[in-house]
Design an enzyme around this catalytic site. Structure first.
Site, PDB file in Angstrom:
ATOM      1  N   SER A  52      60.019  54.332 -10.934  1.00 49.12           N
ATOM      2  CA  SER A  52      60.454  55.572 -10.315  1.00 49.12           C
ATOM      3  C   SER A  52      61.570  55.375  -9.304  1.00 49.12           C
ATOM      4  O   SER A  52      61.729  54.303  -8.721  1.00 49.12           O
ATOM      5  CB  SER A  52      59.251  56.224  -9.603  1.00 49.12           C
ATOM      6  OG  SER A  52      58.647  55.298  -8.732  1.00 49.12           O
ATOM      7  N   GLN A  71      62.383  55.617  -5.841  1.00 52.20           N
ATOM      8  CA  GLN A  71      61.359  55.505  -4.808  1.00 52.20           C
ATOM      9  C   GLN A  71      61.920  54.879  -3.542  1.00 52.20           C
ATOM     10  O   GLN A  71      63.025  54.333  -3.512  1.00 52.20           O
ATOM     11  CB  GLN A  71      60.204  54.632  -5.326  1.00 52.20           C
ATOM     12  CG  GLN A  71      60.627  53.210  -5.676  1.00 52.20           C
ATOM     13  CD  GLN A  71      59.470  52.398  -6.236  1.00 52.20           C
ATOM     14  OE1 GLN A  71      58.864  51.596  -5.518  1.00 52.20           O
ATOM     15  NE2 GLN A  71      59.147  52.623  -7.506  1.00 52.20           N
ATOM     16  N   HIS A  94      59.993  53.045   0.340  1.00 56.28           N
ATOM     17  CA  HIS A  94      58.760  52.672   1.018  1.00 56.28           C
ATOM     18  C   HIS A  94      58.893  53.039   2.488  1.00 56.28           C
ATOM     19  O   HIS A  94      59.959  52.875   3.086  1.00 56.28           O
ATOM     20  CB  HIS A  94      58.484  51.181   0.865  1.00 56.28           C
ATOM     21  CG  HIS A  94      58.460  50.743  -0.566  1.00 56.28           C
ATOM     22  ND1 HIS A  94      57.575  51.255  -1.482  1.00 56.28           N
ATOM     23  CD2 HIS A  94      59.232  49.856  -1.243  1.00 56.28           C
ATOM     24  CE1 HIS A  94      57.794  50.690  -2.663  1.00 56.28           C
ATOM     25  NE2 HIS A  94      58.797  49.852  -2.540  1.00 56.28           N
ATOM     26  N   LYS A 147      56.165  48.618   3.791  1.00 59.45           N
ATOM     27  CA  LYS A 147      56.234  47.825   2.565  1.00 59.45           C
ATOM     28  C   LYS A 147      57.660  47.338   2.286  1.00 59.45           C
ATOM     29  O   LYS A 147      58.227  47.631   1.227  1.00 59.45           O
ATOM     30  CB  LYS A 147      55.710  48.644   1.381  1.00 59.45           C
ATOM     31  CG  LYS A 147      55.470  47.826   0.112  1.00 59.45           C
ATOM     32  CD  LYS A 147      55.104  48.743  -1.044  1.00 59.45           C
ATOM     33  CE  LYS A 147      54.983  47.973  -2.332  1.00 59.45           C
ATOM     34  NZ  LYS A 147      54.775  48.855  -3.512  1.00 59.45           N
ATOM     35  N   GLU A 191      60.183  44.784   0.776  1.00 57.60           N
ATOM     36  CA  GLU A 191      59.888  43.938  -0.379  1.00 57.60           C
ATOM     37  C   GLU A 191      61.132  43.188  -0.854  1.00 57.60           C
ATOM     38  O   GLU A 191      62.272  43.586  -0.586  1.00 57.60           O
ATOM     39  CB  GLU A 191      59.313  44.770  -1.530  1.00 57.60           C
ATOM     40  CG  GLU A 191      60.266  45.787  -2.121  1.00 57.60           C
ATOM     41  CD  GLU A 191      59.595  46.688  -3.149  1.00 57.60           C
ATOM     42  OE1 GLU A 191      58.373  46.947  -3.027  1.00 57.60           O
ATOM     43  OE2 GLU A 191      60.292  47.154  -4.060  1.00 57.60           O
ATOM     44  N   HIS A 233      65.497  52.958  -4.308  1.00 60.98           N
ATOM     45  CA  HIS A 233      65.688  51.995  -5.377  1.00 60.98           C
ATOM     46  C   HIS A 233      64.860  52.381  -6.599  1.00 60.98           C
ATOM     47  O   HIS A 233      63.956  53.221  -6.524  1.00 60.98           O
ATOM     48  CB  HIS A 233      65.317  50.581  -4.920  1.00 60.98           C
ATOM     49  CG  HIS A 233      63.889  50.429  -4.482  1.00 60.98           C
ATOM     50  ND1 HIS A 233      63.452  50.828  -3.246  1.00 60.98           N
ATOM     51  CD2 HIS A 233      62.800  49.915  -5.117  1.00 60.98           C
ATOM     52  CE1 HIS A 233      62.160  50.561  -3.127  1.00 60.98           C
ATOM     53  NE2 HIS A 233      61.733  50.018  -4.252  1.00 60.98           N
ATOM     54  N   ARG A 284      57.751  58.614  -4.166  1.00 58.14           N
ATOM     55  CA  ARG A 284      58.500  58.762  -5.415  1.00 58.14           C
ATOM     56  C   ARG A 284      59.189  60.122  -5.496  1.00 58.14           C
ATOM     57  O   ARG A 284      58.725  61.101  -4.916  1.00 58.14           O
ATOM     58  CB  ARG A 284      57.566  58.607  -6.618  1.00 58.14           C
ATOM     59  CG  ARG A 284      56.837  57.265  -6.675  1.00 58.14           C
ATOM     60  CD  ARG A 284      55.891  57.213  -7.873  1.00 58.14           C
ATOM     61  NE  ARG A 284      55.213  55.935  -7.948  1.00 58.14           N
ATOM     62  CZ  ARG A 284      54.061  55.656  -7.350  1.00 58.14           C
ATOM     63  NH1 ARG A 284      53.474  56.596  -6.603  1.00 58.14           N
ATOM     64  NH2 ARG A 284      53.510  54.478  -7.472  1.00 58.14           N
ATOM     65  N   LYS A 328      54.125  60.096 -12.204  1.00 61.82           N
ATOM     66  CA  LYS A 328      53.236  60.143 -11.057  1.00 61.82           C
ATOM     67  C   LYS A 328      53.686  61.209 -10.060  1.00 61.82           C
ATOM     68  O   LYS A 328      54.728  61.835 -10.217  1.00 61.82           O
ATOM     69  CB  LYS A 328      53.178  58.773 -10.384  1.00 61.82           C
ATOM     70  CG  LYS A 328      52.569  57.680 -11.258  1.00 61.82           C
ATOM     71  CD  LYS A 328      52.463  56.363 -10.511  1.00 61.82           C
ATOM     72  CE  LYS A 328      51.816  55.284 -11.363  1.00 61.82           C
ATOM     73  NZ  LYS A 328      51.697  53.991 -10.636  1.00 61.82           N
TER      74      LYS A 328
END
Length: 427
Positions: free
Chosen positions: A112, A114, A116, A139, A141, A281, A300, A306
């Site tokens: 997706s 998205q 964080h 989050k 990453e 991203h 998202r 979702k």
């Protein structure tokens, strides 16, 4: 108690994962003969989780009851180490929880659009919607390519977005004229951190992501038809294939238009990107090692079946516009090692080592004052530590290394021993 031992990761099946043994997730799980794992050649194996996150915790392989890793670490806090426990006080280290989560991702369909949340936003979202945002942590990453990997990552430089607003009428049609004109006025500025510039980018992105389906779906149909008929303009050549790929996977989805807003980059194996909180991203294809702060919070807004939370995604972005290279993690040598490379993003929760040890050779990792989780992504060999204690490992095996222990990676067989090791330090 031993300082180095194998753990059982968990596999996740999502519809975007690679099918059967085409997935690195399935390859590793099969090679390691994970307890409870039975290969389904028709299933999409998307993620392998290695860590203590409560959603899908790892367990000890040689424990009769397959004890949770977090329970074992809580009973043996010296394996986490006092400096890490102190550094992450209040975040669960004393209860055996690691500050990082290591994963393997195998991506067939785009994930997706998205972002964080940062810690403050994560706490707020978790309090409001614990059923969706299941923890209160941020989050950040890092994605490290195992195979050729493509991603959408961060906002394009403003002049490039401006080019698309001028040259791609289907994209421009989603942005009201006043917002479009304001953006074109400021897009040439050299100060992309200027609040006026950030607001102009936010206005464009928000207009696109909140466009009504009655507006954007006909425009997307026109865009796809034009590209399929060979009508892409020179300025659109670099985005044509991506648009068609995303539309084939998610027909009529607003997220396809993010191809005109976000950097599209391709990584070779061994290259990595870092995504801080608030950076938009979408991973497009490939197999990666992913490491993050221990969280499963995702906001998202497109390219997904979702739940979409467009308001919180729009509100939580940094609106930093820059070339894709801004997100690359520059690898460097690891202390005095010969065959190991360090990927060290600008956060305290984790770093990752990539060791490629030629057959018959030995690589020494000096003691780290924090815990590690490592996965063997190629070859076989032996891990040696302490008073010459040994653990035989091969592709797919996942093992834990306690704080303060030097280890040797000894490669056996005809191929190099390849190990990806995530760790945290207390300093």
């Amino acid at each position: 108690m031993t300082a180095v031992f194998k753990i059982i990761p968990t596999t996740q099946k999502y519809d975007w994962g690679k099918i059967g043994l085409s997935s690195k997730v399935a390859q590793y799980a099969s090679a390691a003969n994970l307890p409870g794992f039975t290969l389904d050649e028709n299933a999409p194996y998307a993620e392998l989780w290695m860590g203590t996150h409560h959603t899908s915790p790892s367990r000890l392989l040689d424990s009769p009851s397959q004890e949770k890793l977090s329970e074992y670490l809580a009973a043996h806090p010296e394996l986490i180490g006092p400096s890490v426990t102190e550094r992450f006080k209040g975040e669960g280290a004393a209860e055996g929880n690691l500050p990082f989560l290591l994963k393997i991702l195998a991506i067939e369909k785009a994930l997706s659009i998205q972002t964080h949340p940062d810690k403050e936003t994560a706490r707020k979202l978790h309090a409001e919607r614990p059923d969706v945002y299941k923890d209160a942590n941020h989050k950040p990453e890092m994605a490290l390519a195992l195979t050729p990997f493509q991603a959408l990552c961060g906002f394009l430089p403003l002049p490039r977005i401006a080019d698309y607003l001028v040259d791609t009428p289907e994209f421009a049609a989603l942005v009201p004229q006043a917002i479009r004109e304001q953006f074109l006025q400021v897009a040439s500025t050299e100060d992309s951190a200027d609040l006026k510039v950030k607001q102009a980018l936010k206005d464009v992105f928000s207009a696109v992501m909140t466009a009504d389906a009655s507006l954007f779906q006909p425009e997307l149909e026109k865009l796809v038809a034009r590209y399929k008929s060979g009508g892409a303009k020179p300025s659109e050549k670099d985005v044509r294939d991506l648009v068609l790929r995303l539309d084939s996977q998610f027909p009529g989805d607003i997220g396809v238009f993010c191809a005109f807003l976000l950097n599209h980059l391709s990584l070779h194996p061994g290259e990595a990107i870092f995504l801080a909180a608030g950076e938009p991203h979408a991973y497009v294809s490939g197999d990666i090692v992913e490491c993050m702060a221990t969280s499963d919070n995702v906001i998202r807004a497109g390219l997904t079946p979702k739940l979409r939370d467009v308001p919180n995604l729009v509100a939580g972005l940094t609106y930093n516009a820059a070339h894709a290279s801004k997100h690359l993690v520059e690898p460097r040598s690891f202390q005095a090692s010969t065959h190991s490379t360090l990927y060290d993003p600008p956060i305290p929760e984790f770093s990752v080592l990539r060791a490629v040890v030629p057959s018959g050779e030995t690589e020494t990792h000096p003691p780290i004052d924090g815990p590690s989780i490592a996965i063997v992504t190629g070859g076989k060999g032996t891990v040696v530590w302490g008073s010459r204690e040994q653990l035989n490992v091969s592709e797919g095996d996942v093992f834990f290394v306690g704080a303060g222990h030097e280890i040797e990676l000894v490669a056996a067989g005809g191929d190099a021993l390849v190990v990806h090791r995530a760790f945290v330090e207390g300093k």
